[in-house]
Design an enzyme around this catalytic site. Sequence first.
Site, short mmCIF file in Angstrom:
data_model
loop_
_atom_site.label_atom_id
_atom_site.label_comp_id
_atom_site.label_asym_id
_atom_site.label_seq_id
_atom_site.Cartn_x
_atom_site.Cartn_y
_atom_site.Cartn_z
N GLY A 72 97.56 89.73 46.01
CA GLY A 72 98.20 90.40 47.13
C GLY A 72 99.51 91.06 46.78
O GLY A 72 99.81 92.17 47.24
N THR A 73 100.33 90.39 45.97
CA THR A 73 101.63 90.96 45.62
C THR A 73 101.48 92.27 44.88
O THR A 73 102.17 93.26 45.18
CB THR A 73 102.45 89.96 44.78
N ASN A 153 102.06 85.84 57.87
CA ASN A 153 101.78 84.66 57.05
C ASN A 153 102.57 83.43 57.48
O ASN A 153 102.18 82.30 57.17
CB ASN A 153 102.09 84.96 55.58
N GLN A 188 96.27 87.47 55.16
CA GLN A 188 96.10 86.31 56.03
C GLN A 188 95.00 86.53 57.07
O GLN A 188 94.41 85.57 57.58
CB GLN A 188 97.41 85.99 56.75
N THR A 246 92.22 95.24 31.27
CA THR A 246 90.85 94.72 31.31
C THR A 246 90.60 93.97 32.61
O THR A 246 91.38 93.11 33.00
CB THR A 246 90.60 93.78 30.11
N CYS A 333 105.67 81.80 48.96
CA CYS A 333 106.21 82.71 47.95
C CYS A 333 107.74 82.68 47.92
O CYS A 333 108.35 83.14 46.97
CB CYS A 333 105.73 84.13 48.20
#
Length: 399
Positions: A72-73, A153, A188, A246, A333
């Site tokens: 997500g970040t 969140n 979320q 990759t 976080c």
Amino acid sequence: MKRIIYLDHAATTPLDKRVLKAMQPFFSEVFGNPSSFHTLGMRAKEAVTEARTHIAKLLGAHEDEIIFTSGGTESDNMAVLGVPRYAKGIIPHVIVSAVEHHAVLEPLIWLERRKEIELTTVGVDRYGKIDPKDIVAALKPTTVLVSVMMANNEIGTIQPIADIGREILKYRKAQVASYPYFHTDACQATGFLEIDVEKLHVDLLTLNAAKIYGPKGVGALYVRRGVKFQPLMIGGGQEKNLRSGTENVPGIIGLAKAFELAQGDREKESARLLVLRERLAEGLLKIPKTILNGHPTERLPNSVNISFIDIEGEAAVLYLDAAGVMASTGSACASASLDPSHVILATGLSYEAAHGSIRFTLGHATTKADVDHVIKVMPAIVERLRLMSPVNLDMKYFS
């Protein structure tokens, strides 16, 4: 062994066994690099393509609009850093809500400090909800991006994303312009709400496997055809030259399976959790000097955030942990910081209320017995901490 009750699903979720089963062949059997032209590489590439197509179908999108990321970040950063940096000939203007995740707010604040953008932060009401009219009022000819999360969140409040999206479309049509793009962080919301990019009228959308019983370290960014942004990672040219590196093949397979299961089960699971959510909130609010954070009804069915006045949330979390209950004081976080929640402060509550907030987020394994255990142990924890607290605030202060 001490009974463990995990109520921190907004931070992360356990890996679903069905997701693990789907991932397993790609760790040691189909282990090739999708960029390789030999058999193992081509099989890995086919699996990634199939996962991309499946995710796109669930989103109501096209296969080429899905970019795989590390979570997500990174997806949020790609959107909020990449779009303004691509804009030419202007100081780009960006609009966000005051309750966005740090993965959206921090990079934008960084750009603003460097004078690369003009940033407008739109406030929310007492329940953490944004008014689409406030977004419209903030729009200007140089606005290139609007970013509003789908569901918060910390307090679970659900935002009117489709309404905001429609207003932005009207503005673009009136201005005869491609800007501003509209981004939403749906990390979320994915397990509980319908995620259809056409119905939401969004141009960019963030997904995170770790929030929906998938593996950690993998996510995706939906990017509508025609949307331009500057890549963050440059090198091998993977993901249409928009995210080099990759591909995390097992993770991508896990994300696709987790997203499928989350969307397939969301209505039934939401109905089950809603009953438990209300039971937990009702039980905890019987404790004197407590405040429910977030919208009373328009919030995620698994989210209960309560401010316990006159205590420190961090201390309460430690006492809960000793009682076998895993909860948090807000965003995982930002857990290294003891600063009060920017989300709760944005709703107009005081520093004291924000410091005493605890987030309980329920999940697949949560039972009525788990909820009742929290309701049973919490009053004694609060009472003990209040006896040690030098603070004794009048509740009129919070009305």
